[in-house]
Motif scaffolding. Structure first.
Motif, mmCIF file in Angstrom:
data_model
loop_
_atom_site.group_PDB
_atom_site.id
_atom_site.type_symbol
_atom_site.label_atom_id
_atom_site.label_comp_id
_atom_site.label_asym_id
_atom_site.label_seq_id
_atom_site.Cartn_x
_atom_site.Cartn_y
_atom_site.Cartn_z
ATOM 1 N N ILE A 57 0.651 -1.162 -0.064
ATOM 2 C CA ILE A 57 0.155 0.125 0.083
ATOM 3 C C ILE A 57 0.730 1.476 -0.145
ATOM 4 N N ASP A 58 1.898 1.363 1.191
ATOM 5 C CA ASP A 58 3.167 2.453 1.110
ATOM 6 C C ASP A 58 3.403 2.882 -0.875
ATOM 7 N N ASP A 59 3.954 1.661 -0.878
ATOM 8 C CA ASP A 59 4.259 1.758 -2.419
ATOM 9 C C ASP A 59 3.201 2.069 -3.624
ATOM 10 N N GLY A 60 2.510 2.200 -3.157
ATOM 11 C CA GLY A 60 1.145 2.297 -4.268
ATOM 12 C C GLY A 60 0.699 1.905 -4.908
ATOM 13 N N GLN A 61 0.091 0.812 -4.562
ATOM 14 C CA GLN A 61 -0.230 -0.931 -5.404
ATOM 15 C C GLN A 61 -1.534 -1.497 -4.119
ATOM 16 N N THR A 62 -2.961 -1.298 -4.591
ATOM 17 C CA THR A 62 -3.700 -1.801 -4.203
ATOM 18 C C THR A 62 -3.916 -3.050 -4.556
ATOM 19 N N PRO A 63 -4.093 -3.472 -2.884
ATOM 20 C CA PRO A 63 -4.588 -4.852 -2.996
ATOM 21 C C PRO A 63 -5.622 -5.857 -3.307
ATOM 22 N N ASP A 64 -5.448 -6.579 -3.486
ATOM 23 C CA ASP A 64 -6.338 -7.097 -4.261
ATOM 24 C C ASP A 64 -7.591 -8.346 -3.822
ATOM 25 N N ILE A 65 -8.113 -9.129 -4.650
ATOM 26 C CA ILE A 65 -8.483 -10.043 -4.264
ATOM 27 C C ILE A 65 -7.723 -11.184 -4.030
ATOM 28 N N VAL A 66 -6.746 -11.433 -4.270
ATOM 29 C CA VAL A 66 -5.821 -12.154 -4.255
ATOM 30 C C VAL A 66 -4.857 -11.480 -2.947
ATOM 31 N N SER A 67 -4.093 -11.194 -2.474
ATOM 32 C CA SER A 67 -4.135 -10.080 -1.516
ATOM 33 C C SER A 67 -4.878 -11.078 -0.010
ATOM 34 N N TYR A 68 -5.316 -9.883 -0.519
ATOM 35 C CA TYR A 68 -7.041 -10.496 1.134
ATOM 36 C C TYR A 68 -6.278 -11.826 0.929
ATOM 37 N N ALA A 69 -6.623 -12.426 0.250
ATOM 38 C CA ALA A 69 -6.830 -14.516 0.520
ATOM 39 C C ALA A 69 -6.154 -14.856 1.317
ATOM 40 N N THR A 70 -4.530 -14.012 0.604
ATOM 41 C CA THR A 70 -3.883 -14.951 1.239
ATOM 42 C C THR A 70 -3.565 -14.763 2.574
ATOM 43 N N MET A 71 -3.806 -13.369 3.205
ATOM 44 C CA MET A 71 -4.217 -12.712 4.386
ATOM 45 C C MET A 71 -5.295 -13.477 5.182
ATOM 46 N N ILE A 72 -6.281 -13.714 4.518
ATOM 47 C CA ILE A 72 -7.207 -14.120 5.906
ATOM 48 C C ILE A 72 -7.549 -15.905 5.766
ATOM 49 N N ASN A 73 -6.656 -16.616 4.419
ATOM 50 C CA ASN A 73 -6.167 -17.682 4.569
ATOM 51 C C ASN A 73 -5.382 -18.340 5.366
ATOM 52 N N GLY A 95 -13.304 -2.028 -0.139
ATOM 53 C CA GLY A 95 -14.444 -1.897 -1.118
ATOM 54 C C GLY A 95 -14.572 -3.465 -2.506
ATOM 55 N N VAL A 96 -13.502 -4.530 -1.896
ATOM 56 C CA VAL A 96 -12.592 -5.466 -2.590
ATOM 57 C C VAL A 96 -14.357 -6.391 -2.608
ATOM 58 N N THR A 97 -14.542 -7.580 -3.156
ATOM 59 C CA THR A 97 -15.755 -8.225 -2.847
ATOM 60 C C THR A 97 -14.967 -9.754 -2.971
ATOM 61 N N PRO A 98 -15.503 -9.853 -1.715
ATOM 62 C CA PRO A 98 -15.351 -11.459 -1.843
ATOM 63 C C PRO A 98 -15.986 -12.287 -2.728
ATOM 64 N N ASN A 99 -15.053 -14.030 -2.769
ATOM 65 C CA ASN A 99 -15.202 -14.761 -3.826
ATOM 66 C C ASN A 99 -15.237 -15.869 -2.665
ATOM 67 N N MET A 100 -15.535 -16.881 -3.343
ATOM 68 C CA MET A 100 -15.274 -18.267 -2.407
ATOM 69 C C MET A 100 -14.649 -18.472 -2.473
#
Length: 104
Positions: A57-73, A95-100
């Motif tokens: 995030i600090d480097d200007g990249q917006t986390p995507d579903i893969v980023s969040y799924a990695t952390m959640i998992n 504002g990221v929509t979760p998937n299965m």
């Protein structure tokens, strides 16, 4: 190279490679950060994963579903449901929509 590091959980080499490509003038993309997140999680180093997530995030990249799924998992697999739920909320707040994959 990032993918191989991620599979082995070789955080040190992934980080060194990341710094090397930056030194060569290549701007790491979202996938580069996601591979480092995966390497951290594979190595069971959740503190490093969180640090790299923040750095993304600090480097200007917006986390995507893969980023969040990695952390959640990562937290869910360790039975840390409170943290996994917090990351799910973080995903929703962004504002990221979760998937299965996320709900699994």
């Amino acid at each position: 190279i990032f993918k191989a590091c991620a599979k082995k959980g070789d955080v040190s080499y992934a980080e060194a490679w990341f710094l090397n490509i930056r030194h060569m003038g290549v701007t790491p993309n979202k996938q580069s950060y996601n591979m480092i997140l995966n390497a951290c999680v594979t190595a069971n180093n959740l503190e490093a994963a969180k640090s790299w997530f923040d750095r993304m995030i600090d480097d200007g990249q917006t986390p995507d579903i893969v980023s969040y799924a990695t952390m959640i998992n990562a937290y869910a697999k360790r039975g840390a449901t409170k943290h996994a739920k917090a990351w799910l909320q973080h995903l929703l707040n962004a504002g990221v929509t979760p998937n299965m994959i996320v709900y699994n």
